[in-house]
Scaffold this active site. Structure first.
Site, PDB file in Angstrom:
ATOM      1  N   GLY A   1       0.898  -1.350  -0.003  1.00 45.64           N
ATOM      2  CA  GLY A   1       0.083   0.046  -0.016  1.00 45.64           C
ATOM      3  C   GLY A   1       0.821   1.049   0.091  1.00 45.64           C
ATOM      4  CB  CYS A   2       3.731   2.409   2.095  1.00 53.50           C
ATOM      5  SG  CYS A   2       2.919   2.210   3.591  1.00 53.50           S
ATOM      6  CB  THR A   3       5.079   0.445  -2.826  1.00 46.77           C
ATOM      7  OG1 THR A   3       5.982  -0.114  -1.852  1.00 46.77           O
ATOM      8  CG2 THR A   3       5.929   0.394  -4.177  1.00 46.77           C
TER       9      THR A   3
ATOM     10  CB  ALA B   1       5.365   6.562  -2.182  1.00 48.37           C
TER      11      ALA B   1
END
Length: 150
Positions: free
Chosen positions: A45-47, A50
């Protein structure tokens, strides 16, 4: 969790970025700043979040925004994350939770029935005077830039 709200002045903070350089809120004085918090570098999710911001970075800059990503990861982990995905914006390694606590994004979470404390995925837009002008509590990782640009 005592989260900053629209209209709040952001308290001064400083933290190290992925290269070990100190970044201060005052570095962005007179500029519009987006500060996005994510739980952990290099997770799915963070990838996605970002990378969505990276892919729309030129448009965000055109609208006058600077960008800062923040998580509790180490400088080394943040550097690997930035280099792997070629992020054009700094990532703060907030291991001691200075910035996380300043914005009030650390608190109880639930995942797969388990409760624990962690970083809430939230984004804050700060105006030229250092005042919060927008808070996104329900970040859409795939369309995060659209949430900011609308």
């Amino acid at each position: 969790m005592n989260t900053l709200k629209v209209g709040d002045t952001v308290p001064a903070f400083s933290a190290k970025n992925q290269d070990g350089n100190t970044i201060n809120l005052s570095d962005y004085s007179g500029k519009k700043l987006i500060v996005f918090f994510y739980p952990k570098a290099n997770t799915p999710g963070c990838t996605v979040e970002a990378c969505n911001l990276r892919d729309n970075y030129a448009e965000l800059q055109k609208q006058g925004y600077d960008l800062l990503g923040v998580s509790a990861d180490s400088e080394k982990r943040q550097a690997n994350f930035r280099n792997k995905f070629e992020f054009p914006f700094p990532l703060l390694a907030d291991e001691d939770h200075t910035v996380i606590n300043t914005f009030g994004v650390w608190g109880p979470k639930k995942f797969m029935g388990r409760e624990y404390d962690g970083i809430h995925r939230m984004t804050f837009v700060i105006d030229e005077e250092g005042v919060v002008s927008k808070v996104i509590e329900k970040v859409k990782t795939k369309d995060h830039a659209a949430q900011l640009l609308d």
